[in-house]
Enzyme design. Sequence first.
Site, PDB file in Angstrom:
ATOM      1  N   GLU A   1      35.619  42.332  32.685  1.00  0.00           N
ATOM      2  CA  GLU A   1      37.045  42.386  32.206  1.00  0.00           C
ATOM      3  C   GLU A   1      37.715  41.407  31.015  1.00  0.00           C
ATOM      4  O   GLU A   1      38.651  40.754  31.275  1.00  0.00           O
ATOM      5  CB  GLU A   1      38.151  42.472  33.247  1.00  0.00           C
ATOM      6  CG  GLU A   1      37.601  43.731  34.111  1.00  0.00           C
ATOM      7  CD  GLU A   1      38.362  43.760  35.550  1.00  0.00           C
ATOM      8  OE1 GLU A   1      38.102  44.793  36.248  1.00  0.00           O
ATOM      9  OE2 GLU A   1      39.256  42.776  35.249  1.00  0.00           O
TER      10      GLU A   1
ATOM     11  N   GLU B   1      33.876  50.447  37.864  1.00  0.00           N
ATOM     12  CA  GLU B   1      34.381  49.746  38.859  1.00  0.00           C
ATOM     13  C   GLU B   1      35.709  50.435  39.036  1.00  0.00           C
ATOM     14  O   GLU B   1      36.441  50.870  38.385  1.00  0.00           O
ATOM     15  CB  GLU B   1      34.845  48.281  38.536  1.00  0.00           C
ATOM     16  CG  GLU B   1      35.546  47.504  39.704  1.00  0.00           C
ATOM     17  CD  GLU B   1      35.873  46.093  39.073  1.00  0.00           C
ATOM     18  OE1 GLU B   1      37.035  45.638  39.254  1.00  0.00           O
ATOM     19  OE2 GLU B   1      34.953  45.610  38.610  1.00  0.00           O
TER      20      GLU B   1
END
Length: 661
Positions: free
Chosen positions: A154, A307
């Site tokens: 991320e 995710e």
Amino acid sequence: MDIRRLTDRLGGLAFGGDYNPEQWDAEVWKEDDELMRRARVNLATVGVFSWALLEPEEGRYDFDRLDAHLDRLHAAGVAVDLATPTASPPPWFTLAHPDALTVRPDGTRLTHGSRDTYCLTSPAYRRAARRIAAALAERYGDHPALALWHVHNEYVTLCFCDHTAAAFRVWLRTRHGSLDALNEAWGTAFWSQHYTAWEQILPPRTSQWHHNPGHLLDYRRFWSDETLAAYREQRDAIRAHSDRPVTTNLMVPDYQNLDLWAFGREVDLVSIDHYPGAPGVDAAAQAAFDADRARSFAGGGPWLLMESGTSTVYAGDRVLPKEPGDILRHSLAHIARGSEGALFFQWRQSRAGAETWHSAMVPHAGPDSRIFREVTAAGAAVARLGELAGSTVGAEVAVLHDSDAWWATTVDGLPSAELGYHPALRRAHRALWDAGLTVDFAHPEHDLNRYRVVLAPALFLLTDAGAENLRRYVADGGTLLLQHFGGIVDERLHARLGGYPAAPLREALGIRVEEHRPLAQGEEIALSDGSTGSSWSESLRTEGAEALAAYTHGMLDGSPALTRHAFGSGHGWYLSTRLDDAGYTALVGRLLTEARVLPGLPGLPAGVEAVTRHAPDGRAWHVLINHLDEPVPLARPGHDLLTGGTVSRLPAGGCAVLRAL
């Protein structure tokens, strides 16, 4: 790279999640092996936050534990998505390289103690990141457990330090070529901002009032490019030792300052993380939004839900649980839209640390729990869908997305604080989702001819090439809806002169906007068709367009609010205010009706989601998700992959994956 190698390696679609065995002992690992088999886990993401253990001091690696875990997972039949741990540098690194710590716009230098505390432009950080990526790839590049590489986690952190200032100047030199060109692009004649030396230019740090808009926009562009360069460095270090596909997990809107079209071109497999911001049917709509974006950034090809949370809904200052059945429903929503599986964060809920209360596949309560039972049921369901691997999803409608247009709406000095970019995109997508449609996202300069309807809900910035492309799309038979404050500035954030929007687009729309009139907070304005507008209004005149609704009071009384223009073989629509929900839904429905766009699987009631995946050999599957509290009969019974039998109705909250005849 051929991503079918991944699903072939897994024996079907992916199911699993982040696995952090370093948090546990051998007894738990033994239980993990058994529970993963029970849940049908076939892919585990390993190593995301393990830098401090893998490299306990600079240049010295300790891979013994990682060796054992990869060997153990392989023996258990679980493939590995191996991460580079560079999102969380270890304490020794920040002590040795304090200049690599993040600096905020106000000059505050952050300290170690969380994740993502680093500066991507720091030479020391970039060297350390390349070094550990190469070391991991050299050791594990051909490991039999390895199926996928996962660079970083991320990418999110912005920085305004001196390293960033130096890198920003290099980027600006490349983009503009000269100070004269930069001064012209930024309009520095205003407020005595004219630059006479490159060293005078800094990142947009905290200042007295408004920043220069061009400065802010170029910083956003620079940081996205710098992040992509950092990703490429790790990717290339990996590729020198391994032929497995490489990805990085992208995130929801506003969280990452990234041009996702650019990242989609550089990763071998687009992967995303998804966490809804509202419960219930709103969460389902958000899953569809993120999934459609991911597929679009992947060029319509395969992608992966890397995710998600088993029971995590981020709703303001609360983390809400998901409803029973949401684990399967949300997983199938992504798979329906092209994901090659469904993964979660994380496998086992942490008993200590910063994310102790983040949901997981195995909760604190253990396997004797509703969550794990639903995880096991979802794993069994995904295991039955292997034949969907490699199939694709098509759409007849698109919503325009451009990172430059997004970043342009974040600059200082705009006439309203209610010009949010992603909320406008979500609203447009939601109207199409409610109409039973699968949606693509497209760039204003993409070839749009395959779409019958294109919505442009937030296109403040529009290049000349984009304006001409949209004009041509309408002329060639498309239906375009441009919404308020669209086509106002060019790529330098220079205002369009002579009326809005950009000239080629004005021709297709048959209108000319003369004046923007933002509305006060909470103020509404009535339209002649019975709908109301809020946030924004405009004074415009028609130049060939038909006025379908007009404002009914105040200065704008009688002025067009909604127009339609027959241009070439298509129609250009313009909406000059933010319609109420009912009015906007009706408008989008009218566009779809006039363009003869039907749901992919007609006959289902509102509240039943239906998406079709197509294989190159002509096979197809309908993924159905019932968001209603009552069963829904199917017009035609079909063979359901989830149950292995014929189904004639969807139970309340139920799902089915039907082979198309």
